[in-house]
Design a protein around this motif. Structure first.
Motif, short mmCIF file in Angstrom:
data_model
loop_
_atom_site.label_atom_id
_atom_site.label_comp_id
_atom_site.label_asym_id
_atom_site.label_seq_id
_atom_site.Cartn_x
_atom_site.Cartn_y
_atom_site.Cartn_z
N LEU A 165 39.48 24.51 62.42
CA LEU A 165 40.23 23.31 62.83
C LEU A 165 40.80 22.61 61.61
O LEU A 165 41.98 22.22 61.60
CB LEU A 165 39.32 22.37 63.61
N GLU A 169 44.78 22.23 60.87
CA GLU A 169 45.40 20.91 60.91
C GLU A 169 46.03 20.56 59.56
O GLU A 169 47.10 19.92 59.52
CB GLU A 169 44.39 19.84 61.32
N GLN A 173 49.84 19.45 59.20
CA GLN A 173 50.24 18.18 58.60
C GLN A 173 51.10 18.37 57.36
O GLN A 173 51.99 17.56 57.09
CB GLN A 173 49.00 17.34 58.28
N ARG A 271 47.61 12.60 65.18
CA ARG A 271 46.74 13.64 64.63
C ARG A 271 46.45 13.40 63.16
O ARG A 271 45.32 13.56 62.69
CB ARG A 271 47.38 15.02 64.84
N LEU A 275 42.83 12.98 61.44
CA LEU A 275 42.42 13.86 60.35
C LEU A 275 41.95 13.06 59.14
O LEU A 275 40.93 13.40 58.53
CB LEU A 275 43.59 14.76 59.96
N LEU A 306 40.56 14.06 67.00
CA LEU A 306 41.57 15.01 66.56
C LEU A 306 41.78 16.10 67.60
O LEU A 306 42.92 16.43 67.95
CB LEU A 306 41.16 15.62 65.22
N ARG A 307 40.71 16.65 68.11
CA ARG A 307 40.84 17.70 69.13
C ARG A 307 41.53 17.15 70.38
O ARG A 307 42.35 17.85 71.00
CB ARG A 307 39.47 18.28 69.47
N ILE A 310 45.28 16.80 69.76
CA ILE A 310 45.94 18.11 69.77
C ILE A 310 46.11 18.60 71.22
O ILE A 310 47.16 19.14 71.59
CB ILE A 310 45.11 19.13 68.97
#
Length: 319
Positions: A165, A169, A173, A271, A275, A306-307, A310
């Protein structure tokens, strides 16, 4: 309580000889925050907050304190730094930089309703507009460069699921930060840490934003995303509450209208905001500093957020 540097009443008495606040009456450590040592202090002139900065340097601190003074002078509800008798906002204490600011009235609203979120949105937009003519520049020190530095430090502590993950990410980003509409986003001084415990209310009346010591120059939208990810969620799941999101965004938009580029960047920015705090909490958990009493925040909270960001599109910036 995070108190990295102890301060006694005798220490405070000596310090206050430099300030127009009268004699010291009492000092008490503040049981929140994990970056600095904070104290409520009582003086003959009233109640204030003393902060000793554990990471920020004497050279870095003028940005934060001058920003707070700049905003306070323009009607934004923030603590006002108190200059010493020589006009300095930063003074040494136990070999570290320290500052005294006014104490806000009220208490944090930890179970916000839409009315509280609307008040936060209004004041955040006013803060962004008030900062447009602020002369000093400093990047967000917990921005993409810090994410790139920190990711390899925390990856060895993660299981395969979370390591995947984090790598994915970071790739997302980095690409997002390189795109054209990201570079067209409005920018300026941002708070960058406007969680529920950094805002004070009396009932439904917002009395101030505080703890500006993660502030920097970044996109205004990042500041909005950080705020929504804390004020507008179900804490147990990270799922956004549509009514609170709408209240905060509509109130902000009424003061500083969002742009089409911001609308396009909104989902990736939520997101990014998740993060940033997942990474910092991983860092604090696995690479902690010593403190008198320090309990790191749970990184799992922002992993969930975050999950969720997404997996599930958030309400848009425009109603």
């Amino acid at each position: 309580m995070a108190v990295f540097t102890a301060v006694t009443l005798d220490d405070l008495t000596l310090l206050l000889k430099k300030f127009p606040l009268g004699n010291a009456i009492a000092i008490k450590g503040i049981s929140s925050g994990i970056e600095n040592s904070n104290f409520f202090i009582d003086t003959e002139r009233g109640e204030y907050v003393l902060t000793i900065f554990e990471n920020l340097t004497f050279a870095q601190l003028p940005f934060y304190l001058q920003l707070m003074r700049h905003l306070a002078e323009r009607g934004v509800l923030v603590p006002a730094p108190v200059p010493d008798q020589a006009g300095e906002l930063v003074v040494p204490l136990h070999g570290k930089p320290a500052a005294i600011v006014s104490k806000l009235e009220g208490s944090s609203q930890m179970a916000p309703q839409p009315v509280h979120c609307a008040a936060v949105g209004t004041m955040l937009a006013k803060m962004h507009l008030a900062g447009r003519d602020f002369a000093l520049q400093q990047p967000n020190l917990r921005g993409l460069d810090w994410w790139n530095e920190t990711t390899p430090l925390v990856l060895p502590f993660l299981d395969e699921h979370n390591a995947h993950l984090l790598r994915a990410e970071m790739h997302f980003q980095s690409a997002f930060a390189a795109c054209d509409h990201y570079h067209r986003l409005g920018r300026g001084p941002v708070h960058a840490d406007l969680f529920r415990n950094n805002v004070m209310f009396i009932g439904e009346r917002l009395t101030g934003f505080f703890d500006f010591y993660f502030a920097g120059c970044d996109t205004w939208l990042f500041d909005v995303a950080v705020t929504v990810n804390d004020w507008c969620i179900d804490v147990d799941t990270g799922v956004l509450d549509a009514a609170r999101v709408r209240a905060l965004l509509d109130a902000y938009h009424a003061v500083r209208p969002f742009t089409a580029d911001e609308q396009a960047a909104w989902q990736p920015m939520l997101r990014a905001a998740a993060l940033r705090f997942w990474l910092s909490r991983l860092y604090d958990l696995y690479l902690p500093r010593e403190a008198e009493m320090l309990t790191p925040h749970d990184p799992t909270h922002f992993e969930r957020i975050l999950r969720e960001r997404i997996a599930t599109p958030a309400p848009g910036l425009f109603a």
